[in-house]
Motif scaffolding. Sequence first.
Motif, PDB file in Angstrom:
ATOM      1  N   PRO C   4       0.823  -1.216   0.000  1.00 16.56           N
ATOM      2  CA  PRO C   4       0.000   0.000   0.000  1.00 16.56           C
ATOM      3  C   PRO C   4       0.856   1.265   0.000  1.00 16.56           C
ATOM      4  CG  PRO C   4      -0.790  -1.569   1.640  1.00 16.56           C
ATOM      5  CD  PRO C   4       0.524  -2.091   1.132  1.00 16.56           C
ATOM      6  N   SER C   5       0.411   2.263  -0.724  1.00 15.75           N
ATOM      7  CA  SER C   5       1.094   3.555  -0.754  1.00 15.75           C
ATOM      8  C   SER C   5       0.780   4.327   0.528  1.00 15.75           C
ATOM      9  CB  SER C   5       0.611   4.375  -1.959  1.00 15.75           C
ATOM     10  OG  SER C   5       0.890   3.691  -3.157  1.00 15.75           O
ATOM     11  N   ARG C   6       1.814   4.907   1.120  1.00 14.34           N
ATOM     12  CA  ARG C   6       1.644   5.620   2.387  1.00 14.34           C
ATOM     13  C   ARG C   6       1.298   7.080   2.098  1.00 14.34           C
ATOM     14  NH1 ARG C   6       4.032   3.007   6.807  1.00 14.34           N
ATOM     15  NH2 ARG C   6       4.675   5.008   7.710  1.00 14.34           N
ATOM     16  N   VAL C   7       0.217   7.530   2.680  1.00  8.91           N
ATOM     17  CA  VAL C   7      -0.322   8.858   2.376  1.00  8.91           C
ATOM     18  C   VAL C   7      -0.422   9.687   3.648  1.00  8.91           C
ATOM     19  CG1 VAL C   7      -2.311  10.117   1.456  1.00  8.91           C
ATOM     20  CG2 VAL C   7      -1.673   7.890   0.485  1.00  8.91           C
ATOM     21  N   CYS C   8      -0.057  10.952   3.544  1.00  6.75           N
ATOM     22  CA  CYS C   8      -0.229  11.882   4.653  1.00  6.75           C
ATOM     23  C   CYS C   8      -1.293  12.917   4.279  1.00  6.75           C
ATOM     24  CB  CYS C   8       1.082  12.583   4.956  1.00  6.75           C
ATOM     25  SG  CYS C   8       0.970  13.747   6.346  1.00  6.75           S
ATOM     26  N   LEU C   9      -2.267  13.065   5.140  1.00  5.16           N
ATOM     27  CA  LEU C   9      -3.349  14.018   4.895  1.00  5.16           C
ATOM     28  C   LEU C   9      -2.961  15.383   5.446  1.00  5.16           C
ATOM     29  CD1 LEU C   9      -6.372  14.439   4.037  1.00  5.16           C
ATOM     30  CD2 LEU C   9      -6.980  13.827   6.391  1.00  5.16           C
ATOM     31  N   PHE C  68       6.356   8.677   4.062  1.00  3.43           N
ATOM     32  CA  PHE C  68       5.169   8.541   3.205  1.00  3.43           C
ATOM     33  C   PHE C  68       5.547   8.923   1.786  1.00  3.43           C
ATOM     34  CE2 PHE C  68       4.317  13.106   3.033  1.00  3.43           C
ATOM     35  CZ  PHE C  68       4.887  13.580   4.216  1.00  3.43           C
ATOM     36  N   GLU C  69       4.669   8.569   0.872  1.00  7.22           N
ATOM     37  CA  GLU C  69       4.959   8.790  -0.552  1.00  7.22           C
ATOM     38  C   GLU C  69       4.114   9.875  -1.161  1.00  7.22           C
ATOM     39  OE1 GLU C  69       4.479   4.665  -2.147  1.00  7.22           O
ATOM     40  OE2 GLU C  69       4.790   4.387   0.017  1.00  7.22           O
ATOM     41  N   ALA C  70       3.030  10.198  -0.480  1.00  2.16           N
ATOM     42  CA  ALA C  70       2.088  11.115  -1.124  1.00  2.16           C
ATOM     43  C   ALA C  70       1.377  11.966  -0.091  1.00  2.16           C
ATOM     44  CB  ALA C  70       1.058  10.331  -1.931  1.00  2.16           C
ATOM     45  N   VAL C  71       0.962  13.140  -0.523  1.00  2.00           N
ATOM     46  CA  VAL C  71       0.125  13.998   0.326  1.00  2.00           C
ATOM     47  C   VAL C  71      -1.228  14.205  -0.344  1.00  2.00           C
ATOM     48  CG1 VAL C  71       1.965  15.286   1.460  1.00  2.00           C
ATOM     49  CG2 VAL C  71       1.090  16.076  -0.757  1.00  2.00           C
ATOM     50  N   VAL C  72      -2.213  14.388   0.508  1.00  2.89           N
ATOM     51  CA  VAL C  72      -3.543  14.828   0.052  1.00  2.89           C
ATOM     52  C   VAL C  72      -3.779  16.161   0.737  1.00  2.89           C
ATOM     53  CG1 VAL C  72      -6.011  14.386   0.200  1.00  2.89           C
ATOM     54  CG2 VAL C  72      -4.438  12.518  -0.376  1.00  2.89           C
ATOM     55  N   ILE C  73      -3.777  17.245  -0.042  1.00  2.00           N
ATOM     56  CA  ILE C  73      -3.827  18.591   0.531  1.00  2.00           C
ATOM     57  C   ILE C  73      -5.237  19.154   0.439  1.00  2.00           C
ATOM     58  CG2 ILE C  73      -2.957  20.956   0.321  1.00  2.00           C
ATOM     59  CD1 ILE C  73      -0.376  19.800  -0.866  1.00  2.00           C
ATOM     60  N   THR C  74      -5.817  19.476   1.581  1.00  2.00           N
ATOM     61  CA  THR C  74      -7.200  19.970   1.619  1.00  2.00           C
ATOM     62  C   THR C  74      -7.290  21.252   2.451  1.00  2.00           C
ATOM     63  OG1 THR C  74      -7.745  18.744   3.621  1.00  2.00           O
ATOM     64  CG2 THR C  74      -8.029  17.585   1.524  1.00  2.00           C
ATOM     65  N   THR C  75      -6.209  21.988   2.535  1.00  2.00           N
ATOM     66  CA  THR C  75      -6.176  23.228   3.311  1.00  2.00           C
ATOM     67  C   THR C  75      -6.773  24.380   2.512  1.00  2.00           C
ATOM     68  OG1 THR C  75      -3.989  23.552   2.423  1.00  2.00           O
ATOM     69  CG2 THR C  75      -4.113  22.523   4.599  1.00  2.00           C
TER      70      THR C  75
END
Lengths: 350, 350, 350, 350
Positions: C4-9, C68-75
């Motif tokens: 699984p890809s590790r994601v930081c929110l 982690f490998e990816a960010v999900v940016i919702t700011t």
Amino acid sequence: MPVPSRVCLVGAGRAGKVHANSLLNHTPDAKLVGVVDASPEALQDTGDQLSIDARFDTLEAALDDLEFEAVVITTPTFTHKSLAVMAAEAGKHVFLEKPMALTIAECDAIMAAAQRSAVLLQIGFMRRFAPEFVAAFERIQAGEIGRPMIIKSLSHGPGLPPPWALDLKKSNGMLAEVNSHDWDCVRWLMSSDPQRVYAEVANFKGAARGVEAADFYDNALVNIRFENGGLGSISGVCPCDYGYDGRVEIVGERGIMQIGDMQGQSVVVCTDRQQGLVTPIFRTWSERFAWGYIREMGHFIHCIQNDTPPRVGGEDGRWAVAGALAGTRSFFEERPVYVSQILDEGWTPE
Amino acid sequence: MPVPSRVCLVGAGRAGKVHANSLLNHTPDAKLVGVVDASPEALQDTGDQLSIDARFDTLEAALDDLEFEAVVITTPTFTHKSLAVMAAEAGKHVFLEKPMALTIAECDAIMAAAQRSAVLLQIGFMRRFAPEFVAAFERIQAGEIGRPMIIKSLSHGPGLPPPWALDLKKSNGMLAEVNSHDWDCVRWLMSSDPQRVYAEVANFKGAARGVEAADFYDNALVNIRFENGGLGSISGVCPCDYGYDGRVEIVGERGIMQIGDMQGQSVVVCTDRQQGLVTPIFRTWSERFAWGYIREMGHFIHCIQNDTPPRVGGEDGRWAVAGALAGTRSFFEERPVYVSQILDEGWTPE
Amino acid sequence: MPVPSRVCLVGAGRAGKVHANSLLNHTPDAKLVGVVDASPEALQDTGDQLSIDARFDTLEAALDDLEFEAVVITTPTFTHKSLAVMAAEAGKHVFLEKPMALTIAECDAIMAAAQRSAVLLQIGFMRRFAPEFVAAFERIQAGEIGRPMIIKSLSHGPGLPPPWALDLKKSNGMLAEVNSHDWDCVRWLMSSDPQRVYAEVANFKGAARGVEAADFYDNALVNIRFENGGLGSISGVCPCDYGYDGRVEIVGERGIMQIGDMQGQSVVVCTDRQQGLVTPIFRTWSERFAWGYIREMGHFIHCIQNDTPPRVGGEDGRWAVAGALAGTRSFFEERPVYVSQILDEGWTPE
Amino acid sequence: MPVPSRVCLVGAGRAGKVHANSLLNHTPDAKLVGVVDASPEALQDTGDQLSIDARFDTLEAALDDLEFEAVVITTPTFTHKSLAVMAAEAGKHVFLEKPMALTIAECDAIMAAAQRSAVLLQIGFMRRFAPEFVAAFERIQAGEIGRPMIIKSLSHGPGLPPPWALDLKKSNGMLAEVNSHDWDCVRWLMSSDPQRVYAEVANFKGAARGVEAADFYDNALVNIRFENGGLGSISGVCPCDYGYDGRVEIVGERGIMQIGDMQGQSVVVCTDRQQGLVTPIFRTWSERFAWGYIREMGHFIHCIQNDTPPRVGGEDGRWAVAGALAGTRSFFEERPVYVSQILDEGWTPE
């Protein structure tokens, strides 16, 4: 039982037949007594179909030879002013199809003639008599969706308008011939006059249909700012081919309202799971607004018999003409146009 | 994060794949660890598609060689009793597709085994987890439409059931294989048990599809009287060809409620004014009840992890079997049949 | 099974929770490993709710301490450029909520950083992943309704945007914060770039809701001319109060297509004959586009795992920003504005 | 222009007013010349409202004093036989409301009298003239959905029937007074006669509404087997309170067809996101079948003027009476009942 009002139909085309049907079959207080049309073929065809023997090639001839109290005028727009003024001056009540006329000056002339002769003048905005539009208007007035903020009205018609209506010199184009109803509806339902208009148009199908008129367009999208601060949109597509489509959507401070539907007859069928459910669409304006046409004619006759002013008069027709002209000027000049300028100064696409 | 529950799928056909999708992609607390199917082709096909290496041709073999806590059984109905009992006796929680079994005696055996082993038993009535059905149930419970008086539930499926399901000796036919969902739903939504059942069936397409089974029918219409005095109707059509159609309509003392719709994806198109508007229909049960399938599996795993009884258990499956048997007996004997008789005495179509 | 890809929110607000739900429950190939938010309350609330222990008040801190490998940016939008650039420069793949940024220059900076670091950049236009929008796009591409002539797209949201989004200095207002989706959809579905934009706006509810920002508007109606000659309309209403409403209507040379519907859950009820039939409306954007949110995240993770470019990238986000700026400039300057001017020269509402 | 046919209305209640409206406003070839009613109040009220001076308390009196060619009979069912026979014997064409009569023997007497006097007899099954039903019938006949397999027809009415109609001794109850239309429609649309009937009934609201009649029921659900092997269902709910609801659904070998809709006027409103979208429902049968009522009367007058037999005659009325009696007998005797038995031997609920 009152004595039926005697009506002479001026214009024996499609719209004429629709009104004749209303008069003959659904307006017991009216009597259709004569038909006028410059085309011998149309006159014979329609006269035979309606079993009307009193047929004339001009309104003058009918005025000379026939007794009647009212005219229903459904001829091309460029003839409206002269026919309506002539009928009014002869003391006949006037039901006049939309668009009312080509210019503000023509509108003014018609209204002045009607006023001088003290005859009634009703414009053929049948949507104002369609039961769902009437109910919607009353519900808006009662405050159900709050103050209207945005209104969108569309009229998409299946086929090309008649040849004379393709030429902006003779007709004001689709924005007048088709979207007159929208210009009237948005003003009526918003209870506010349009202030500023911006229009974009496009010509997608003209060439393939052999339309050579300069400035012809078959798609129009209009942005409107109203006097009360509300916003509006009108769209027109002719020919759209897929059916006759007339719908309105209004967002008010308290909610949304949709008037009308694409679905026509309530028969849903599925015989192909890859395709899905199929329901009839309205195919023509006369089918879509069947009750509107019947009721607007009933209203006209009722007004004659009771000597009351029609709910939709010359002022309303004039505003719709002004809107169409403002829209046309906008796309000619690629800028927003104030309707007051059109009303005050007039303008025509030269 | 809890340790995911290890699940073995028993039955690698269409329903098995649907549940595997739920387990693999939408149920993070579950881990699909093995697949069982007697057919080598199905086993390879499904195993490859799911990237599951632990594959077995019998449940026994899986029980011997694989560690897991639960089974999801999607094999033909005539195998349910032996598989479910075996899994339960081995201490595995059981998710069992509908119909639960062929006879009341088989249902009783499954329930007894689960009870003895203290494992959970959930029956695959996914409509109970479909969001619109859940919302409808809650609104009925809250009294929104008053006491339900008449309920109508239908399941029309596009294609023929599998061959074994065409024979009333092996399957109880469409009333069980397809209408199990309706038997369950009407009882659930009415909050009352069916008391008396009358069924008419017809065979319209069997011959043309090569079905030779005696007593085959592809249309069924059932009348139900409930214990609480309410009335119900169930209809089944398989193959209906036109799509997958599952809807419920309930009239209560205070109003009417319709659950579900034929229209699937919200894309409306009209390109032919003679034909009209076209919207997609649901084509398959897995598409129609996508969320129901995801949520019922989530519920099963949640029950396992929290040791709580599933919302839809053996008792519910047993009532649906009883309904199907009562309906079958009714059309065999051309008379209304009391469900209590089936529950008390059993009955099979011999 | 892939790792699984590790994601930081990054951003623990409402949109963050929606994406966290997709990652945790419906994207088995992803692992949500950390949460970043400047607000301690939001961080604790969301971290607890998601059972994520790795919590950080800045992206820098997360980059320092977490793998982690990816960010999900919702700011908020005004933070997008610095966060996205920082993440990209740290070698993380970037999923960035709409609107992409405040200015064309910011968009360019984000795209350049992603390109330099060879990381993927996906913009959160979930409508492109909503099943009915995907199907509609494919059917248009296949020529079903012919060449699109007019497209209308609307987004009406129930409540006020967050305070910073009310101020045109900080957010580009509703045309960006809400109508980004429309700007993207009309360009995508028309397969043509917007050329010229005219916008009217209105402020109906601001005062009553305590909005004091100069230039605040809660209604917008935009006219668009596309490069290919087609026309378009975008409308925005926020707060509309009545629900969440996102629909598109397209008229092509051969027919009409409507995408989406106001009706949400398929439960129709009538308990009052004076009022009529009642069906649920979508109440929130997350409910309306449930599958779109799930699938866009699945797509992002799939692209990471297969090293393929996302279907919706920086170029698309940049066009939507340009559209919003052109619309804003249009109502500021009360004239049609060419998008090329915005793209070439930039512009901000000062 | 033909000479209008002179019509006398017998029965000045609600149904009478509906037909009077058709005659006065939408049937130019008819002239409503007199009204008959035993109730002085109804006579005065309706006579005044219609501006009809020729008023009579009996049909005999009207026959003595008034010239007319046809009667429209809308009195209670138990008076149908004597009035229809009297009118026929006096040489008047007869339009007779449904249900035709109380017994098969009465139906036979009416048909015999009409035949002896060579007058036309039309039964008031207006659904056969409703445009969507006509179109549906034609599409079924053309084979669009293949051979019909299952038909479901429902009539739910808002209020209690008149007091005499609550008593099975005087009226055959709801299955006749309300569901006559369904009995006729299913036979017409299936193109097959009902063979076997099974009915369940329930009484949910009677006590609360003060109905004391033994055997009263307000819910009925009927199962039908047709001669051609097809299946059918009829449901009735009166009072249902929620509106007037009349719909038909047919599954044929090739597909499904739904006729009619609960939604009445096309105005959709949402002002409360918790509640959702609201559309009007049909509130009354006269509103639901407005065009059906207009067109059935036009057809009757057209048949008179052209001496052609009506499309819906005594034989059709007789089948509907037989169906209602078979259904009644079924729930009395708790068994399926063959309609042939009713037709051959007669039966009444004693």
